[in-house]
Every structure is written in C-alpha cells, then in structure tokens.
Design a protein around this motif. Structure first.
Motif, PDB file in Angstrom:
ATOM      1  N   GLU A   1      29.626  53.028  40.367  1.00  0.00           N
ATOM      2  CA  GLU A   1      30.455  53.602  41.426  1.00  0.00           C
ATOM      3  C   GLU A   1      31.746  54.182  40.855  1.00  0.00           C
ATOM      4  O   GLU A   1      32.224  55.237  41.303  1.00  0.00           O
ATOM      5  CB  GLU A   1      30.770  52.543  42.474  1.00  0.00           C
TER       6      GLU A   1
ATOM      7  N   THR B   1      42.490  47.494  36.744  1.00  0.00           N
ATOM      8  CA  THR B   1      41.663  46.306  36.641  1.00  0.00           C
ATOM      9  C   THR B   1      41.167  46.212  35.210  1.00  0.00           C
ATOM     10  O   THR B   1      41.192  47.191  34.467  1.00  0.00           O
ATOM     11  CB  THR B   1      40.455  46.382  37.595  1.00  0.00           C
TER      12      THR B   1
ATOM     13  N   GLU C   1      39.239  50.179  42.837  1.00  0.00           N
ATOM     14  CA  GLU C   1      38.520  49.547  43.940  1.00  0.00           C
ATOM     15  C   GLU C   1      37.006  49.631  43.786  1.00  0.00           C
ATOM     16  O   GLU C   1      36.254  49.120  44.624  1.00  0.00           O
ATOM     17  CB  GLU C   1      38.950  50.186  45.271  1.00  0.00           C
ATOM     18  N   ALA C   2      36.517  50.268  42.709  1.00  0.00           N
ATOM     19  CA  ALA C   2      35.078  50.430  42.518  1.00  0.00           C
ATOM     20  C   ALA C   2      34.403  49.074  42.305  1.00  0.00           C
ATOM     21  O   ALA C   2      34.918  48.218  41.581  1.00  0.00           O
ATOM     22  CB  ALA C   2      34.802  51.348  41.328  1.00  0.00           C
ATOM     23  N   GLU C   3      33.248  48.897  42.931  1.00  0.00           N
ATOM     24  CA  GLU C   3      32.551  47.626  42.827  1.00  0.00           C
ATOM     25  C   GLU C   3      31.876  47.442  41.477  1.00  0.00           C
ATOM     26  O   GLU C   3      31.718  46.310  41.005  1.00  0.00           O
ATOM     27  CB  GLU C   3      31.501  47.510  43.940  1.00  0.00           C
ATOM     28  N   ASP C   4      31.455  48.519  40.864  1.00  0.00           N
ATOM     29  CA  ASP C   4      30.777  48.417  39.576  1.00  0.00           C
ATOM     30  C   ASP C   4      31.000  49.703  38.785  1.00  0.00           C
ATOM     31  O   ASP C   4      31.608  50.662  39.271  1.00  0.00           O
ATOM     32  CB  ASP C   4      29.283  48.129  39.744  1.00  0.00           C
TER      33      ASP C   4
END
Length: 291
Positions: free
Chosen positions: A20, A50, A14-17
């Motif tokens: 993070e 992902t 779920e990390a945006e980048d």
C-alpha cells in the motif's frame, strides 16, 4: 517555468503494508508527471516517520517510479524497498521523438554500459540495442552513469550525448528551507486546509505570476499537516509578515518566512482528511490553469 513539488519523508506513515505504501507513492509520482513537474523533492519529517517507511524508502520508490521503464532493471536491480514495484502505476511521460537529422527530436535518459577508446561509449537508451556515441568535449562519463541522449532519428539511428541535466522528473532529498530558497523556486505555496481558500479571483491573481516565475508547492503528511510539521500554530497561518517588506504582486506574505502564501485548494472539503496524493491532483490542477 520550473515546477517543484515538496512532500515529507513521512508520506507513507499511515500505510498498512509495503504494498500500500508503494502504491500511494506511485500516485504521487503520477501526479507530478501529469502536471509536468520538474522536481519532486522529499523533505525530512522525522517525527512523523514510521520505522518501516522512512525517508529512504520514500525516496527510493519515487526515484524508481521516475526512472524510464527501459532502464529500471539495469539501474536498480533487486532492492528490498522495491519488492512491490509492480503495483506502481505507469507514468507514461510524454516523449516526442523527431525523425529529422537537423538536431531536433527528443531527449531521453540512457545508461553508459561500456566506456571505450577514443572518446566513445556505448549507451542503453531504450532502443533495440545499446548504441555507440561520441562523448562531447569536457564531458567525463563512467560506466553505469546516467546520461542525456538526444535522438533525432530512429531509422537510421541518429543520436548524440548532451552535457545537460537528465530529462524527466528529478527526485531528490532536501530540507524545506533549501528548496524554498532556490533561485528558481518561484512562488512558494504551502498547501493546507488552514490556508486562504482558493477562489477564481485569487487564482486569476496568481496565474500570471506562476506562469512567469514558476512555483514550489509543499504538502503535508497524513494526520500531520504543514503546521504540525513546521511546529507552528494553525492560527498563525496566513498572518502577514512585515508589510513594508512585501511587494504588491498579488502574493501576500505569511507568518512563515519560507512561503509566499498558504493556500487551501480544497475548500469545504467533504471528507475529514484529504490524502496527500489527492491534494496533489486538486492543487496542481488548479494552479496549472492559465490566464
């Protein structure tokens, strides 16, 4: 007592980048260090990964975080996965170095920088300069290999190589069933909001067994708890196995053959989602209590 922690390869899903994702993994490594875990194991959850932050990324960042700071540059160099390694919180793992010459002291990791003649090597182990040490009989080492060094005195330097596993937190990739099947797995616990609520009475029952046998605790991923990862119905969590096969040791068998019990260590949670790193601190803090 051996303590093993299992986290999924989808841990950073779920990390945006990357920054993070790296920070999140740093807090996982810190939780493992704070509660003196021996192993931090990454098990596969390919359906939840992902493309950016797969199991290779998770393992690399965790292994880097667990590497003593004085060895990081030499051991890792420049890696794309470690672009934001600077945001990792320091682990500050406890080390007690003695000053006696009778073999007491502390063990620490070193890297062999040079293999010389007559069974001697030079090792970088975080002292001011690499030190020259004898290689124990029947122990073979190569340049670039990590080794265990026991330091009994810093001034003057007295140290020796030991043919034993590296000290500190070990990070590995393995499948769930292999980790749960290890001889030293101890009490195998699945941390899940669908598990049995942890109470004072339940903890009292568990504490003696954990202190004697150790424990292996598995966690899920963001938006993918262990039932989803294992593809089992949440309603089946905690259902008894064959009662005749269990022993009255305070640990109840469950529907999944790999776990001794499913445990909810954050009962009546106030947030819809408890992040994995938060669950680690809550779970390990409770299970580290003694009788």
């Amino acid at each position: 007592m051996t303590v093993s922690i299992l986290v999924p390869s989808s841990l950073s899903r779920e990390a945006e980048d990357k920054r993070e994702a790296t920070r999140k993994l740093g807090y996982v490594a810190r939780a493992a260090t704070v509660f003196r875990a021996d192993r931090l194991l990454v098990y596969p959850d390919r359906d939840g990964e992902t493309g950016r932050f797969d199991g290779g990324f998770v393992e690399t960042v965790l292994r880097y975080a667990a590497t003593p700071p004085y060895l990081r540059n030499e051991a890792w160099g420049m890696r794309d996965e470690l672009e934001y390694a600077g945001v990792l919180p320091p682990l500050r793992a406890v080390s007690q170095t003695g000053s006696e010459s009778n073999g007491s002291g502390s063990s620490r990791q070193g890297i062999v920088t040079e293999v010389g003649p007559e069974g001697r090597v030079r090792v970088n182990c975080g002292l001011q300069h690499p030190i020259s040490l004898n290689v124990p009989p029947k122990m073979a080492v190569e340049e670039g290999e990590r080794v265990t060094v026991r330091i009994s005195s810093r001034r003057p330097v007295r140290a020796k190589l030991e043919d034993v596993p590296l000290p500190g937190l070990a990070v590995e990739r393995t499948d769930l069933s292999t980790a749960l099947g290890r001889e030293d797995a101890g009490v195998c616990i699945a941390a899940s909001r669908f598990g049995e609520e942890l109470t004072v009475g339940r903890l009292e029952t568990l504490a003696g067994r954990i202190e004697g046998d150790g424990m292996t605790v598995a966690f899920g991923a963001p938006e993918r708890g262990l039932p989803d990862i294992l593809e089992i119905e949440a309603s089946a969590v905690g259902a008894p196995k064959d009662a005749a096969a269990g022993e009255d040791d305070g640990v109840e068998p469950t529907a999944d053959p790999g776990f001794d019990l499913w445990l909810n260590t954050v009962p009546d949670q106030g947030s819809e989602v408890v992040r994995t790193e938060e669950a680690l601190f809550a779970t390990l803090a409770s299970l580290s209590l003694r009788e």
